[in-house]
Design a protein around this motif. Structure first.
Motif, PDB file in Angstrom:
ATOM      1  N   PRO A 182       0.837  -1.208   0.000  1.00 14.89           N
ATOM      2  CA  PRO A 182       0.000   0.000   0.000  1.00 14.89           C
ATOM      3  C   PRO A 182       0.870   1.255   0.000  1.00 14.89           C
ATOM      4  O   PRO A 182       1.771   1.398   0.824  1.00 14.89           O
ATOM      5  N   ALA A 183       0.599   2.158  -0.927  1.00 15.54           N
ATOM      6  CA  ALA A 183       1.439   3.346  -1.083  1.00 15.54           C
ATOM      7  C   ALA A 183       1.450   4.208   0.181  1.00 15.54           C
ATOM      8  O   ALA A 183       2.498   4.731   0.581  1.00 15.54           O
ATOM      9  N   LYS A 184       0.296   4.357   0.813  1.00 13.94           N
ATOM     10  CA  LYS A 184       0.224   5.190   2.015  1.00 13.94           C
ATOM     11  C   LYS A 184       1.044   4.590   3.156  1.00 13.94           C
ATOM     12  O   LYS A 184       1.628   5.318   3.965  1.00 13.94           O
TER      13      LYS A 184
ATOM     14  N   LEU B  23       9.529   0.418  11.513  1.00 18.14           N
ATOM     15  CA  LEU B  23       9.172   1.417  10.507  1.00 18.14           C
ATOM     16  C   LEU B  23       7.821   1.110   9.871  1.00 18.14           C
ATOM     17  O   LEU B  23       7.112   2.019   9.439  1.00 18.14           O
ATOM     18  N   TRP B  24       7.463  -0.166   9.834  1.00 11.71           N
ATOM     19  CA  TRP B  24       6.223  -0.594   9.184  1.00 11.71           C
ATOM     20  C   TRP B  24       5.126  -0.844  10.215  1.00 11.71           C
ATOM     21  O   TRP B  24       5.401  -1.365  11.292  1.00 11.71           O
ATOM     22  N   PRO B  25       3.884  -0.521   9.886  1.00 12.50           N
ATOM     23  CA  PRO B  25       2.765  -0.867  10.775  1.00 12.50           C
ATOM     24  C   PRO B  25       2.645  -2.383  10.923  1.00 12.50           C
ATOM     25  O   PRO B  25       3.067  -3.140  10.044  1.00 12.50           O
ATOM     26  N   ASN B  26       2.055  -2.820  12.007  1.00  9.33           N
ATOM     27  CA  ASN B  26       1.976  -4.250  12.301  1.00  9.33           C
ATOM     28  C   ASN B  26       1.131  -5.043  11.310  1.00  9.33           C
ATOM     29  O   ASN B  26       1.296  -6.254  11.182  1.00  9.33           O
ATOM     30  N   TYR B  27       0.203  -4.360  10.627  1.00  3.94           N
ATOM     31  CA  TYR B  27      -0.694  -5.096   9.738  1.00  3.94           C
ATOM     32  C   TYR B  27      -0.038  -5.478   8.407  1.00  3.94           C
ATOM     33  O   TYR B  27      -0.613  -6.231   7.618  1.00  3.94           O
ATOM     34  N   ILE B  28       1.157  -4.978   8.147  1.00  5.80           N
ATOM     35  CA  ILE B  28       1.848  -5.303   6.904  1.00  5.80           C
ATOM     36  C   ILE B  28       2.608  -6.621   7.054  1.00  5.80           C
ATOM     37  O   ILE B  28       3.322  -6.829   8.034  1.00  5.80           O
TER      38      ILE B  28
END
Length: 240
Positions: free
Chosen positions: A137-139, A175-180
């Motif tokens: 996801p770009a966002k 750096l990345w949200p947990n859902y990724i």
């Protein structure tokens, strides 16, 4: 932090309200001071091995930190949430702080992308919020870039010639949200990007998101690109 004190997401409707309040009150809130307060709170949680994530954030601060000089009570919405939401609040505040300062990084981190790099980015990016599990996801990518810039590049450093994936594939940096899915990032993250390209990469993706949004708004008959998995399923039906 989440390994010590379990965290829960905040409902989407409440997140919208919190973000609006936080951004509206930005002139009256010292964001760097507020971030320091939260970081101090994290230290207390770790040192004291706090396990009860239902304690209200403000109650915990008043009980353990006694930092009355921090005007955290000005954020009224914070009174309603407990420690299980503290990481989400911290990340919201960090994002707001980052928005106002990331352009101040050294010019050595603002090297322009080549066309090949732009193509590599576009090939792995979901600009249309399709929730395609085969694309990033770009966002979400923008958020990760923003966190990296804010946390690592506002001080003088000599990492501009390092490959960007050294940091973005190190999931201990959060750096990345947990859902990724980590596997998705490991599979798709471009290997051609250096840290020196990070600012132009950030601006490029932000502009592409804006283009995609405008395209949908300006063309009522615009059809979103369909996820690859749908085409794969249809193709399998044909050959079967």
């Amino acid at each position: 932090m989440e390994g010590i004190l379990p965290q829960e997401p905040i409902a989407a409707d409440k997140m919208i309200i919190i973000s609006a309040i936080l951004f509206q009150q930005s002139d009256s809130i010292n964001l760097s001071e507020l971030l320091f307060l939260f970081e101090t709170t994290f230290c207390f949680i770790k040192e004291l091995s706090i396990k009860n994530n239902n304690i209200l954030i403000l109650d915990f601060i008043n009980q353990w930190l006694k930092l009355a000089r921090y005007n955290i009570t000005s954020i009224d919405i914070l009174k309603k949430f407990s420690l299980k939401h503290i990481v989400t609040f911290y990340e919201l505040i960090e994002e707001k702080a980052a928005n106002s300062v990331i352009q101040n990084i050294d010019d050595k981190f603002k090297i322009s992308l080549t066309q090949q790099m732009k193509d590599s980015i576009n090939n792995i990016m979901d600009y249309y919020d399709l929730e395609d599990q085969q694309l990033i996801p770009a966002k979400t990518f923008v958020l990760a870039l923003k966190r990296f810039i804010y946390r690592f590049l506002l001080v003088d450093s000599n990492i501009d010639n390092l490959n960007l994936n050294v940091f973005f594939l190190d999931f201990t940096l959060d750096l990345w949200p947990n859902y990724i899915e980590k596997e998705l990032i490991e599979k798709l993250f471009p290997t051609c990007l250096l840290v020196s390209h990070v600012y132009d990469c950030y601006n490029f993706i932000v502009n592409e998101i804006e283009k995609a949004t405008n395209e949908r708004q300006n063309n009522k008959n615009f059809e979103l690109p369909r996820p690859r998995k749908i085409f794969i399923k249809k193709f399998k039906k044909i050959i079967d």
